[in-house]
Enzyme design. Structure first.
Site, PDB file in Angstrom:
ATOM      1  N   HIS A 149      60.007  21.361 -29.342  1.00  0.00           N
ATOM      2  CA  HIS A 149      61.472  21.456 -29.373  1.00  0.00           C
ATOM      3  C   HIS A 149      61.948  22.693 -30.143  1.00  0.00           C
ATOM      4  O   HIS A 149      62.836  23.411 -29.701  1.00  0.00           O
ATOM      5  CB  HIS A 149      62.051  20.204 -30.029  1.00  0.00           C
ATOM      6  CG  HIS A 149      61.582  18.921 -29.400  1.00  0.00           C
ATOM      7  ND1 HIS A 149      62.172  18.361 -28.275  1.00  0.00           N
ATOM      8  CD2 HIS A 149      60.555  18.082 -29.717  1.00  0.00           C
ATOM      9  CE1 HIS A 149      61.544  17.250 -27.949  1.00  0.00           C
ATOM     10  NE2 HIS A 149      60.549  17.056 -28.805  1.00  0.00           N
TER      11      HIS A 149
HETATM   12  O1  RIB Z   1      63.431  15.601 -32.204  1.00  0.00           O
HETATM   13  C1  RIB Z   1      62.628  16.744 -32.293  1.00  0.00           C
HETATM   14  C2  RIB Z   1      62.817  17.422 -33.616  1.00  0.00           C
HETATM   15  O2  RIB Z   1      62.465  16.521 -34.681  1.00  0.00           O
HETATM   16  C3  RIB Z   1      61.908  18.639 -33.797  1.00  0.00           C
HETATM   17  O3  RIB Z   1      62.560  19.579 -34.599  1.00  0.00           O
HETATM   18  C4  RIB Z   1      60.722  18.073 -34.530  1.00  0.00           C
HETATM   19  O4  RIB Z   1      60.032  19.061 -35.296  1.00  0.00           O
HETATM   20  C5  RIB Z   1      61.386  17.085 -35.442  1.00  0.00           C
HETATM   21  O5  RIB Z   1      61.896  17.805 -36.572  1.00  0.00           O
END
Ligand code: RIB
Ligand code: CA
Length: 323
Positions: free
Chosen positions: A239
């Site tokens: 992400h």
């Molecule tokens: O939901 C995904 C996010 O939550 C990403 O940034 C992952 O690293 C966690 O922090």
């Protein structure tokens, strides 16, 4: 002129890969990497930021900030995928400093040092950002832009049916940030979930002859193990790396101005991001949300930027193989 960036991160493997790429992107000047609790405890997040910097050893180290937990504490569920240390349990050496300044102080200092010129890429819970805004009420008007990885628009959450992890960890901070007038962009799960890496990606990223290749391969292999063991999935999501591409290549995304807020009281909906999409909305627009993405182009950009980072890192410091 390189764009000044603060990475606010809760490493987490996807955070770590994003920072690695950012440190050696010629179009970026990483002025600070501030840690926040989320995937791991605040102390572990601060240590992991130092692991990343020790392993990458950029010519000019960014300032490092250390976060502390929100007043209500942090949830511990959802920390399975990246392992208890947040970096897949890979035994990286690190030189840990004890004199780190608070993350929100570092954020305030760096934005005041370069008014309207700094971008914050928020890859974790918004605790530090909210605290910085509360610490210095002029800060939102001095910030260039804030890019937030997290939230959902139409799709389900990932930590609960309603909430995405970063928002869920500190809903009050997220509401404070959503309600603060400044230039904000949201890269929600609806978009970041579309970019999935399968094992064949390991044949396309830099070789282990480079420290970026070695470090990222170890992290991604740990992420594949975590997704398989904990979720039974053969593809991983990164992400925060998608969030970095939204910063460097916004043209690969479609953004829509929306009016958003965060649920801070719900039993089932705590941490949900809510948008007023009624035909005649009553809420005022406050954030530009990525609603579409050219996922093939984003994946190619991730691969390309990893190779660029590997080449530049070796050219700038050919004798470093991490400590
Ligand atoms: O939901 C995904 C996010 O939550 C990403 O940034 C992952 O690293 C966690 O922090
Ligand atoms: Ca993260």
């Amino acid at each position: 002129m390189p764009k000044k960036v603060i990475f606010d991160v809760d490493p987490g493997i996807d955070d770590a890969v994003a920072v690695c790429i950012g440190l050696f992107n010629p179009d970026l000047e990483v002025v600070a990497v501030t840690s926040v609790g989320g995937n791991v405890s605040p102390a572990q997040a601060a240590r992991n930021v130092q692991v990343i910097l020790s392993q990458m050893d950029p010519p000019r180290w960014p300032r490092i900030g250390a976060g502390t937990a929100p007043e209500h504490g942090l949830p511990t569920e959802g920390r399975r995928i990246f392992g208890p240390d947040g970096l897949g349990g890979v035994p990286f050496d690190v030189a840990v400093r004890r004199d780190l300044r608070p993350s929100e102080k570092v954020i305030c200092d760096e934005i005041r040092a370069a008014p309207e010129a700094v971008t914050i890429l928020a890859c974790g819970p918004l605790t530090n950002i909210a605290r910085a805004f509360l610490r210095d009420p002029e800060l939102p008007s001095l910030l260039g832009q804030l890019i937030i990885v997290g939230g959902t628009v139409s799709g389900p959450g990932n930590i609960t049916p309603a909430a995405e992890f970063n928002i869920y960890c500190d809903p009050q901070a997220a509401r404070t940030v959503f309600r603060t007038p400044c230039t904000k962009f949201l890269i929600p799960l609806d978009v970041t979930n579309q970019i999935e890496l399968t094992l064949d990606v390991l044949t396309r990223i830099p070789e282990e002859t480079t420290r970026v290749g070695r470090f990222v391969r170890k992290l991604l292999q740990a992420a594949f193990r975590g997704y398989r063991q904990e979720l039974g999935l053969e593809a991983i999501r990164i992400h925060d790396v998608v969030g970095l591409v939204a910063l460097t290549h916004p043209e690969l995304f479609t953004f829509v101005e929306m009016a958003g807020d965060v649920e801070t009281m719900g039993e089932l909906t705590l941490g949900a991001t809510v948008f007023d999409r009624r035909r005649v909305p009553a809420w005022r627009h406050n954030i530009a949300v990525a609603t579409k993405v050219n996922k093939e182009a984003v994946l190619e950009e991730i691969i390309r930027s990893l190779h660029t980072a590997a080449e530049i890192a070796e050219r700038q410091n050919p004798y470093c193989d991490g400590i």
